[in-house]
Write a protein that holds these residues in place. Structure first.
Motif, short mmCIF file in Angstrom:
data_model
loop_
_atom_site.label_atom_id
_atom_site.label_comp_id
_atom_site.label_asym_id
_atom_site.label_seq_id
_atom_site.Cartn_x
_atom_site.Cartn_y
_atom_site.Cartn_z
N MET A 1 0.84 -1.21 0.00
CA MET A 1 0.00 0.00 0.00
C MET A 1 0.87 1.25 0.00
N PRO A 2 1.31 1.67 -1.16
CA PRO A 2 2.21 2.82 -1.23
C PRO A 2 1.61 4.15 -0.79
N ARG A 3 0.26 4.21 -0.74
CA ARG A 3 -0.31 5.48 -0.32
C ARG A 3 -0.65 5.52 1.16
N LEU A 4 -0.09 4.57 1.89
CA LEU A 4 -0.21 4.62 3.34
C LEU A 4 1.16 4.92 3.91
N ASN A 5 1.19 5.71 4.96
CA ASN A 5 2.41 5.81 5.75
C ASN A 5 2.27 4.83 6.89
N VAL A 6 3.18 3.87 6.93
CA VAL A 6 3.16 2.88 8.00
C VAL A 6 4.28 3.28 8.94
N GLU A 7 3.92 3.90 10.04
CA GLU A 7 4.94 4.42 10.95
C GLU A 7 5.04 3.57 12.20
N VAL A 8 6.25 3.17 12.48
CA VAL A 8 6.51 2.37 13.67
C VAL A 8 7.19 3.23 14.72
N ILE A 9 6.67 3.22 15.91
CA ILE A 9 7.26 3.97 17.01
C ILE A 9 7.89 2.96 17.95
N ASP A 10 9.17 3.06 18.15
CA ASP A 10 9.80 2.09 19.04
C ASP A 10 10.91 2.74 19.83
N GLU A 11 10.60 3.05 21.06
CA GLU A 11 11.60 3.76 21.86
C GLU A 11 12.69 2.85 22.39
N GLN A 12 12.49 1.53 22.23
CA GLN A 12 13.54 0.61 22.67
C GLN A 12 14.67 0.58 21.67
N ILE B 1 11.04 6.89 15.50
CA ILE B 1 9.91 6.58 14.62
C ILE B 1 10.44 6.30 13.22
N TRP B 2 9.94 5.22 12.61
CA TRP B 2 10.38 4.86 11.27
C TRP B 2 9.19 4.71 10.34
N THR B 3 9.37 5.13 9.09
CA THR B 3 8.36 4.79 8.09
C THR B 3 8.85 3.52 7.42
N MET B 4 8.02 2.50 7.46
CA MET B 4 8.40 1.24 6.82
C MET B 4 8.35 1.41 5.31
N ASP B 5 9.34 0.96 4.63
CA ASP B 5 9.31 1.09 3.19
C ASP B 5 10.13 0.00 2.54
N GLN B 6 9.60 -0.62 1.54
CA GLN B 6 10.31 -1.64 0.79
C GLN B 6 10.86 -2.72 1.71
N ASP B 7 12.05 -3.16 1.40
CA ASP B 7 12.60 -4.28 2.15
C ASP B 7 13.30 -3.87 3.41
N ARG B 8 13.56 -2.61 3.54
CA ARG B 8 14.23 -2.19 4.77
C ARG B 8 13.53 -0.97 5.33
N ALA B 9 13.63 -0.83 6.59
CA ALA B 9 13.04 0.36 7.20
C ALA B 9 13.95 1.53 6.88
N TYR B 10 13.39 2.63 6.51
CA TYR B 10 14.26 3.78 6.33
C TYR B 10 13.65 4.97 7.03
N ARG B 11 14.46 5.84 7.39
CA ARG B 11 13.93 7.07 7.95
C ARG B 11 14.72 8.26 7.40
N LEU B 12 13.97 9.25 7.13
CA LEU B 12 14.60 10.49 6.69
C LEU B 12 14.71 11.38 7.89
N ARG B 13 15.87 11.77 8.17
CA ARG B 13 16.09 12.51 9.39
C ARG B 13 16.26 13.99 9.11
N ASN B 14 15.32 14.74 9.56
CA ASN B 14 15.45 16.18 9.43
C ASN B 14 14.98 16.78 10.71
N ARG B 15 15.53 17.87 11.10
CA ARG B 15 15.00 18.52 12.28
C ARG B 15 13.66 19.14 11.91
#
Lengths: 199, 586
Positions: free
Chosen positions: B526-537, B569-583
């Motif tokens: 589902m490319p038009r969903l943002n699947v965000e994982v929050i994991d403080e561990q 917090i990560w947006t799940m995407d493709q085969d690996r989780a990626y996150r774009l880090r910006n302030r």
């Protein structure tokens, strides 16, 4: 302000047992702080524990009624509401003094995000430091009376009820959580000012 | 086409269409209607600030005057969403300041608002009139001072339930003497005392003032002064309602209230001294809205007041009202539409108030127009729920919180499945439902089958398996928002219902059984969903896909993955989780 530090400088080891003399905020009849759990089914980190998830959840949760423990965010009452009602004199909304959760803001010099910690999740300074270190991925180390937090890059400080900034670890734990309004992890160089202040 | 109306005629016709839904329908008729409509849309509502970007909004609607934005998920109210999650309004304000110089109204809910944002608002929009900050945070009274000083045409300033860094009450004094357009001000959430003379002057020079909600620091003996200056008030919130008992203070106050012939809403009443309560009796018969939920008033005093409020439509109160007070409510307030009963002491196991399910049943039986209920209590039974469902099929919102999680029917020890089942079966227009108590997958079967108009569902500590979640996701045709915590729902139900998620605004799941692998798969499908994982561990790519996520927030979006997430917090995407880090920008 200076009185606070000097009268409690007796405590060199923050692990001393204060139970005999400390004031408690709990309800009469309750013993030590209730067990704190963030979710009913315990730690969910690895899937192998969760293989038989549904069955164990059900049994676990029915046999151990969760209201006796403090579950984050349950019952779903806004902290704003809690503060106004619980304590007739409380005006601030930055930390609640009674009931579930005692959230205070934590900032670290140089980190872009403000965080919140629930002081009730910890029972000692050691645990709190561990929690903070994990959260901000930094090393704080332990407090020693003579040297403060010397030896590490950061020093944890807190703002107390009177608006003064104190080094964390000065006062007995129970007194600390009763008066801490917010935390700030300073750079060690800045915090040295606090140390000298007492002299 | 030879016979179409000129554009300005169409535009005039469209100006009578105000609902977003209808506007959206109009815009789909044909290209020219789309164009005309987008140029004349003046009000927009964005239910999830990350579902769309400011740029997209501005490109489509070039001349907007009123904006409403919502940020954090609802469970943020209960500390389930970590600080730093997001919801920053600054990027929106920055773009609006360039694109909408005529913007008049900004309404925000659960967003992070900085002093910088407030300053920018105050300087960018010459016709700015309305600022509503509901459950927002991140700003201080300095930001309010900027608004007060610069918004010459301000009509409404509502800070309801926001968390504000209260540096001093001095901000109020920044309203210039020439400022006379104030119609509504709600500062109830602020702690600091404002200068009373500044407040008095402000009220005196605001002839259109209709709503005045004071904060706790305004003493009772000053209320009569303010009321005498503003007898045209429609809504009034007191400060601390206590003072030394003095006959002259009392009679002044009673007299002042009796002059307020238009008063329909009353709130406040922190720290009550009961002897002063009769001062409000003269307005009771006209009241349609009463909020006593911050008041320690006890049942006898509450009852005396509500027994005189025959026109009451909305009551918010603490459980101090007790069953006896609710019985009185049922007898006296036949126009009641909304009832909210909050817990005075949610963290003790045994209540010190005599409030049970009977109070709610009483009100449901006695008040034929009751549509919306929020009720905290310590015991519930299926039979009570049956009674509620049978008597009040017109309920549109039913939020029940039995304080002890997973509490069964206290009479039979059975799950409350049947009771909630009756609610969804009888209340065909139910739009919002919050469950509590001991519930199995069965209740979700009832909900999935019957709750066709349900738009928002909140679930906690319920269900047995994925089947429960599957019932909800495969049924509930109108579902828009679903929030779940501590339920044994996992990958199977989610992956079997991926298409459903795009028909909804958002899904929140925390402390459930969803794995990282499922999140990645879902994201791929589902490319038009943002699947965000929050994991403080902490999470690393090396973690097995079978590990469970702490918290999950899934929402549909046309703006792609967001770039202002903190490092947990990560947006799940493709085969690996990626996150774009910006302030974040602010």
């Amino acid at each position: 302000m200076d009185q606070k530090r000097s009268s409690l400088n007796l405590f060199e080891d923050i692990d001393l047992n204060y139970k005999a003399t400390e004031l408690r905020l709990g309800l009469p009849g309750t013993d030590d702080e209730p067990e704190i759990k963030t979710n009913l089914s315990g730690n969910k980190r690895s899937s192998s524990e969760m293989e038989s998830s549904t069955c164990t959840d059900e049994n676990e949760s029915r046999s151990a009624p969760p209201t006796k423990e403090q579950v984050v965010g349950w019952p779903p009452v806004r902290s704003y509401r809690r503060n106004i009602v619980q304590n007739g004199k409380t005006k601030t909304t930055s930390s609640s003094e009674m009931g579930s959760g005692m959230y205070v803001k934590v900032s670290m010099d140089g980190a872009p995000y403000l965080r919140k910690v629930d002081l009730k999740m910890y029972t000692s300074y050691g645990e709190l430091m561990e929690g903070l270190q994990k959260m901000f991925k930094c090393i704080i180390g332990l407090y020693s009376e003579r040297e403060g937090y010397n030896g590490s890059q950061h020093a944890p400080t807190y703002e107390d009820k009177d608006g003064d900034w104190m080094l964390v670890g000065d006062v007995p734990w129970e007194m600390f959580i009763g008066s801490c309004k917010r935390l700030r992890i300073m750079k060690a160089s800045e915090a040295r000012g606090l140390d000298d202040h007492s002299q | 086409m030879a016979y179409s109306f000129p554009d300005d005629v169409l535009e005039h016709v469209f100006s009578f269409i105000t609902s977003d839904k209808d506007r959206n329908a109009v815009s789909l008729v044909c290209k020219s209607w789309y164009e005309i409509e987008r140029w004349c849309r003046r009000r927009i509502f964005v239910g999830n600030c990350y579902a769309v970007s400011p740029g997209i909004v501005i490109r489509r609607f070039p001349d907007v005057r009123s904006v409403e934005l919502k940020g954090k998920p609802h469970f943020a109210d209960f500390n389930l969403v970590p600080d730093g999650w997001g919801g920053y309004v600054y990027p929106w304000i920055a773009e609006f300041s360039r694109a909408y110089p005529w913007l008049e109204e900004i309404r925000l809910k659960r967003m992070v608002v900085s002093d910088e944002s407030l300053e920018l608002i105050s300087k960018s929009f010459k016709s700015f009139r309305v600022l509503v900050l509901s459950s927002c945070e991140g700003f201080s009274t300095d930001g309010l001072a900027a608004i007060a000083a610069n918004c010459r045409n301000l009509r409404e300033l509502d800070l309801r339930e926001s968390e504000i860094e209260d540096l001093s009450g001095h901000w109020l004094s920044h309203f210039p003497d020439t400022f006379t357009s104030l119609e509504s001000i709600n500062m109830a959430c602020l702690g600091s005392e404002v200068s009373f003379s500044a407040l008095e002057c402000l009220v005196a020079r605001s002839p259109n003032l209709k709503t005045l909600r004071l904060n706790r620091a305004v003493p009772l003996d000053k209320l009569s002064t303010l009321l005498r200056l503003a007898p045209q008030l429609v809504e009034f919130g007191t400060g601390a309602y206590s003072a030394e008992i003095r006959p002259d203070t009392y009679s002044r106050l009673a007299e002042a209230f009796s002059c307020c012939k238009k008063l329909k809403g009353l709130s406040g009443f922190w720290d009550v001294v009961p002897s002063y309560l009769p001062a409000v009796y003269s307005v009771c018969s006209r009241l349609t809205s009463l909020n006593l939920s911050y008041s320690p008033m006890r049942s006898p005093d509450i009852t005396k007041i509500i027994s005189q409020c025959h026109n009451l439509q909305r009551l918010w109160v603490l459980d101090y009202i007790e069953d006896v007070g609710l019985n009185a409510l049922a007898l006296s307030c036949k126009d009641l539409q909304e009832l909210r009963v909050f817990p005075s002491d949610p963290y003790v196991v045994d209540a010190n108030v005599s409030l049970t399910e009977q109070g709610l049943v009483s009100v449901c039986k006695g008040c034929p127009k009751l549509q919306s209920v929020l009720y905290f209590c310590r015991q519930m039974s299926n039979s009570a729920l049956f009674a509620i469902a049978r008597n009040r099929p017109n309920l549109t919102c039913f939020r029940l919180c039995i304080i002890e999680a997973q509490a069964p029917d206290y009479l039979t020890f059975e799950p409350l499945d049947a009771g909630f089942g009756a609610i969804v079966e009888h209340c065909k227009d139910l739009r919002r439902l919050s469950l509590s108590g001991f519930l199995t997958d069965r209740v979700f079967e009832y909900i999935g089958t019957h709750a066709n108009r349900l738009e928002m569902l909140s679930i906690a500590f319920a269900g047995d398996s994925d089947l429960g979640l599957h019932h909800v996701l495969s049924g509930c045709d109108s579902l828009r928002k679903l929030e779940i915590r501590d339920c044994p729902f996992g990958d199977k139900a989610l992956l079997a219902n991926v298409a459903k998620l795009e028909t909804m605004r958002s899904l929140w799941m925390s402390s459930c059984s969803v794995s990282f692998g499922a999140c990645k798969l879902l994201s791929q499908m589902m490319p038009r969903l943002n699947v965000e994982v929050i994991d403080e561990q902490g999470y690393s790519d090396a973690e097995a896909d079978s590990c469970l996520v702490e918290k999950l927030y899934i929402y549909r979006t046309v703006a792609g993955p967001r770039i202002d997430m903190p490092d947990f917090i990560w947006t799940m995407d493709q085969d690996r989780a990626y996150r774009l880090r910006n302030r974040p920008s602010s």
